[in-house]
Design a protein around this motif. Sequence first.
Motif, PDB file in Angstrom:
ATOM      1  N   HIS A  29      34.531  -5.176  12.922  1.00 52.29           N
ATOM      2  CA  HIS A  29      34.227  -6.076  13.703  1.00 52.29           C
ATOM      3  C   HIS A  29      32.631  -5.946  14.260  1.00 52.29           C
ATOM      4  O   HIS A  29      32.474  -4.731  14.807  1.00 52.29           O
ATOM      5  N   ILE A  30      31.893  -6.824  14.178  1.00 55.67           N
ATOM      6  CA  ILE A  30      30.448  -6.655  14.544  1.00 55.67           C
ATOM      7  C   ILE A  30      30.172  -7.954  15.804  1.00 55.67           C
ATOM      8  O   ILE A  30      30.609  -8.902  15.443  1.00 55.67           O
ATOM      9  N   THR A  31      29.763  -7.352  16.905  1.00 54.85           N
ATOM     10  CA  THR A  31      29.530  -8.383  17.858  1.00 54.85           C
ATOM     11  C   THR A  31      28.113  -8.158  18.668  1.00 54.85           C
ATOM     12  O   THR A  31      27.842  -6.972  18.737  1.00 54.85           O
ATOM     13  N   ARG A  32      27.519  -9.197  19.068  1.00 56.29           N
ATOM     14  CA  ARG A  32      26.058  -8.935  19.848  1.00 56.29           C
ATOM     15  C   ARG A  32      26.640  -8.987  21.235  1.00 56.29           C
ATOM     16  O   ARG A  32      27.107  -9.697  21.798  1.00 56.29           O
ATOM     17  N   LYS A  33      25.830  -7.976  21.730  1.00 59.56           N
ATOM     18  CA  LYS A  33      25.841  -7.686  23.265  1.00 59.56           C
ATOM     19  C   LYS A  33      24.710  -8.473  23.812  1.00 59.56           C
ATOM     20  O   LYS A  33      23.773  -9.150  23.250  1.00 59.56           O
ATOM     21  N   LEU A  34      24.972  -8.574  25.368  1.00 56.95           N
ATOM     22  CA  LEU A  34      24.089  -9.279  26.161  1.00 56.95           C
ATOM     23  C   LEU A  34      22.488  -8.642  25.888  1.00 56.95           C
ATOM     24  O   LEU A  34      21.624  -9.485  26.203  1.00 56.95           O
ATOM     25  N   ASP A  35      22.421  -7.564  25.806  1.00 59.88           N
ATOM     26  CA  ASP A  35      20.924  -6.925  25.363  1.00 59.88           C
ATOM     27  C   ASP A  35      20.293  -7.217  24.054  1.00 59.88           C
ATOM     28  O   ASP A  35      19.365  -6.691  23.745  1.00 59.88           O
ATOM     29  N   GLY A  36      21.249  -7.951  23.308  1.00 57.11           N
ATOM     30  CA  GLY A  36      20.603  -8.239  21.879  1.00 57.11           C
ATOM     31  C   GLY A  36      21.100  -7.193  20.625  1.00 57.11           C
ATOM     32  O   GLY A  36      20.788  -7.758  19.695  1.00 57.11           O
ATOM     33  N   TYR A  41      32.005  -1.744  14.772  1.00 56.14           N
ATOM     34  CA  TYR A  41      33.245  -0.903  15.001  1.00 56.14           C
ATOM     35  C   TYR A  41      34.067  -1.187  13.799  1.00 56.14           C
ATOM     36  O   TYR A  41      34.213  -2.129  13.108  1.00 56.14           O
ATOM     37  N   ARG A  42      34.318   0.109  13.410  1.00 54.28           N
ATOM     38  CA  ARG A  42      35.292   0.031  12.046  1.00 54.28           C
ATOM     39  C   ARG A  42      36.440   1.079  12.362  1.00 54.28           C
ATOM     40  O   ARG A  42      36.705   2.201  12.739  1.00 54.28           O
ATOM     41  N   SER A  47      43.055   5.256  10.199  1.00 55.91           N
ATOM     42  CA  SER A  47      43.088   4.731  11.777  1.00 55.91           C
ATOM     43  C   SER A  47      42.055   5.795  12.458  1.00 55.91           C
ATOM     44  O   SER A  47      41.996   5.516  13.776  1.00 55.91           O
ATOM     45  N   GLN A  48      41.046   6.172  11.824  1.00 54.29           N
ATOM     46  CA  GLN A  48      39.941   6.776  12.643  1.00 54.29           C
ATOM     47  C   GLN A  48      38.988   5.378  12.958  1.00 54.29           C
ATOM     48  O   GLN A  48      38.846   4.703  12.135  1.00 54.29           O
ATOM     49  N   GLU A  49      38.497   5.737  14.288  1.00 60.48           N
ATOM     50  CA  GLU A  49      37.655   4.638  14.782  1.00 60.48           C
ATOM     51  C   GLU A  49      35.933   4.987  14.714  1.00 60.48           C
ATOM     52  O   GLU A  49      35.889   6.219  15.325  1.00 60.48           O
ATOM     53  N   ILE A  50      35.292   4.124  14.119  1.00 55.48           N
ATOM     54  CA  ILE A  50      33.849   4.312  13.795  1.00 55.48           C
ATOM     55  C   ILE A  50      32.875   3.546  14.734  1.00 55.48           C
ATOM     56  O   ILE A  50      33.235   2.242  14.497  1.00 55.48           O
ATOM     57  N   ASP A 124      26.643   1.881   6.513  1.00 54.47           N
ATOM     58  CA  ASP A 124      27.830   2.418   6.563  1.00 54.47           C
ATOM     59  C   ASP A 124      28.519   2.499   5.290  1.00 54.47           C
ATOM     60  O   ASP A 124      28.363   1.663   4.449  1.00 54.47           O
ATOM     61  N   CYS A 125      29.259   3.572   5.012  1.00 57.38           N
ATOM     62  CA  CYS A 125      30.033   3.758   3.888  1.00 57.38           C
ATOM     63  C   CYS A 125      31.368   4.096   4.044  1.00 57.38           C
ATOM     64  O   CYS A 125      31.570   5.211   4.935  1.00 57.38           O
TER      65      CYS A 125
END
Length: 256
Positions: A29-36, A41-42, A47-50, A124-125
């Motif tokens: 999941h890729i999202t744009r934040k308010l600061d640009g 997130y992967r 089940s490891q979170e990156i 990322d890989c």
Amino acid sequence: MSKEENFSGYGMYDVSDKLDLVLPKTEIHITRKLDGRLSYYRKNSTSQEIRKSIQQSNKDTKIELCPVLPLHLPAKKTNDLIFLRLEESLFVEKNSTVNVLIQFPIEIGIFVINSSDNSKELFDCFTCEPMHSRFALYGTPEKGNLCMYSKVKLLENNESNPYVFAKMKVTLSNELSQGAFVGKIVFPITSHVIYYRDNSHEVHIDDVKCVIKQDVGKDIIEIDREDYSTKEENLNIVSYAVKKEKSSFMMDKGFD
């Protein structure tokens, strides 16, 4: 709709505000934040979170989702060699040549495309099959070669295991005066090119030619890379690694 069609296809993606990608055992999941910046997130196959971010990202950021050579995971510790163990040994009759199609393990890469010159960098890989991230030793403990390792099977033309394996053609020529069994293939892979089709899971890799012969009184296999023999113009090429001069690899420590 087949199971594969529910997964994200390989290719370029525009990232404006949000992008979701789904692969076997993996979600991105890729999202744009308010600061640009872009927040990445992967959740991987174990089940490891990156979590990563792209600072000062342009509004028209592009990424490429594509197969890459199995060189990165769990760490780059090999001399760019791969050890493919065939699930069933092949018997090659004397003075004969056979062609087979086999699985070839792949990793998945996320590349960020630079907006100024369209160059790309590996961001990322990961792998959709953790069992690929293994090492094996070809030869003796004292003088052997450390290799990436995968157990693979022979394929029919229409078989595939998307996002986990590519397809590779192997030509085996036996110059000996007797038949020979081949149960493993070891060779360098940094000069190989991967080919994929946009918006699909179809992946191929350059072929290899294996010549079984005698050298200094013992049986060996000489292995050379060959260009993918049936490539089409509409296939994309993944060759981000530095290509090395073509050279043969001698399997002189057994091949069954």
